[in-house]
Design a protein around this motif. Structure first.
Motif, PDB file in Angstrom:
ATOM      1  N   GLY A  57       0.788  -1.226   0.000  1.00  0.00           N
ATOM      2  CA  GLY A  57       0.000   0.000   0.000  1.00  0.00           C
ATOM      3  C   GLY A  57       0.819   1.275   0.000  1.00  0.00           C
ATOM      4  N   VAL A  58       2.021   1.237  -0.573  1.00  0.00           N
ATOM      5  CA  VAL A  58       2.880   2.417  -0.590  1.00  0.00           C
ATOM      6  C   VAL A  58       2.838   3.101  -1.958  1.00  0.00           C
ATOM      7  N   ALA A  59       3.214   4.370  -1.974  1.00  0.00           N
ATOM      8  CA  ALA A  59       3.316   5.121  -3.225  1.00  0.00           C
ATOM      9  C   ALA A  59       4.702   4.870  -3.798  1.00  0.00           C
ATOM     10  N   ALA A  60       4.766   4.158  -4.916  1.00  0.00           N
ATOM     11  CA  ALA A  60       6.041   3.817  -5.534  1.00  0.00           C
ATOM     12  C   ALA A  60       5.907   3.871  -7.051  1.00  0.00           C
ATOM     13  N   ALA A  61       6.990   4.316  -7.682  1.00  0.00           N
ATOM     14  CA  ALA A  61       7.072   4.315  -9.136  1.00  0.00           C
ATOM     15  C   ALA A  61       8.379   3.638  -9.523  1.00  0.00           C
ATOM     16  N   PRO A  76      11.636   7.655 -17.816  1.00  0.00           N
ATOM     17  CA  PRO A  76      10.179   7.593 -17.735  1.00  0.00           C
ATOM     18  C   PRO A  76       9.722   6.520 -16.745  1.00  0.00           C
ATOM     19  N   VAL A  77       8.648   6.804 -16.056  1.00  0.00           N
ATOM     20  CA  VAL A  77       8.041   5.835 -15.149  1.00  0.00           C
ATOM     21  C   VAL A  77       7.448   4.713 -15.995  1.00  0.00           C
ATOM     22  N   SER A  82      -1.086   1.915  -7.158  1.00  0.00           N
ATOM     23  CA  SER A  82      -2.336   2.676  -7.123  1.00  0.00           C
ATOM     24  C   SER A  82      -2.224   3.854  -6.154  1.00  0.00           C
ATOM     25  N   ARG A  83      -1.477   3.703  -5.085  1.00  0.00           N
ATOM     26  CA  ARG A  83      -1.268   4.808  -4.141  1.00  0.00           C
ATOM     27  C   ARG A  83      -0.513   5.950  -4.815  1.00  0.00           C
ATOM     28  N   ALA A  84       0.475   5.629  -5.654  1.00  0.00           N
ATOM     29  CA  ALA A  84       1.187   6.662  -6.412  1.00  0.00           C
ATOM     30  C   ALA A  84       0.238   7.339  -7.399  1.00  0.00           C
ATOM     31  N   ARG A  85      -0.632   6.561  -8.039  1.00  0.00           N
ATOM     32  CA  ARG A  85      -1.616   7.140  -8.974  1.00  0.00           C
ATOM     33  C   ARG A  85      -2.533   8.133  -8.257  1.00  0.00           C
ATOM     34  N   GLU A  91       2.328   6.523 -15.642  1.00  0.00           N
ATOM     35  CA  GLU A  91       3.346   5.923 -16.486  1.00  0.00           C
ATOM     36  C   GLU A  91       3.699   6.917 -17.585  1.00  0.00           C
ATOM     37  N   GLY A  92       4.995   6.986 -17.917  1.00  0.00           N
ATOM     38  CA  GLY A  92       5.449   7.877 -18.972  1.00  0.00           C
ATOM     39  C   GLY A  92       6.014   9.198 -18.471  1.00  0.00           C
ATOM     40  N   MET A  93       5.577   9.648 -17.280  1.00  0.00           N
ATOM     41  CA  MET A  93       6.169  10.885 -16.748  1.00  0.00           C
ATOM     42  C   MET A  93       7.577  10.593 -16.261  1.00  0.00           C
TER      43      MET A  93
END
Length: 103
Positions: A57-61, A76-77, A82-85, A91-93
């Protein structure tokens, strides 16, 4: 002569005028493991597992093909949790853009 396997570099990485924590671990016969940690999440190289980060449940890219902190910021990511979203990561940034959203 290259950097010896097992060497660990920890340094501050500037992202949009703020500081994040960069971690680089030299691996034998391999590109390094790279991670840049912001206040609310992190951007990692392809060695680390997006599915595990999702389960936690963490924000990760995740970015790939990187060898330096600068590469992580520019790459690019490829995937994110989902937490990062929820924070606006897509994706792509570039990694730098994802980290700014995680500050």
């Amino acid at each position: 002569m290259g950097v010896p396997p097992g060497e660990v570099l920890i340094r501050q990485v500037e992202v949009g005028g703020r500081k994040a924590l960069g971690l680089r671990v030299e691996l034998p016969g391999s590109p390094p493991l790279l991670l840049i940690v912001a206040e609310r999440g992190f951007v990692m190289c392809g060695f680390l597992n997006v599915e595990a980060a999702e389960r936690l449940g963490v924000a990760a890219a995740m970015v790939s093909g990187v060898r330096t902190f600068e590469d992580v910021l520019e790459a690019p990511v490829k995937a994110c949790t989902s937490r990062a979203r929820e924070l606006g990561v897509k994706e792509g940034m570039r990694g730098q853009e994802a980290l700014k959203l995680m500050m």
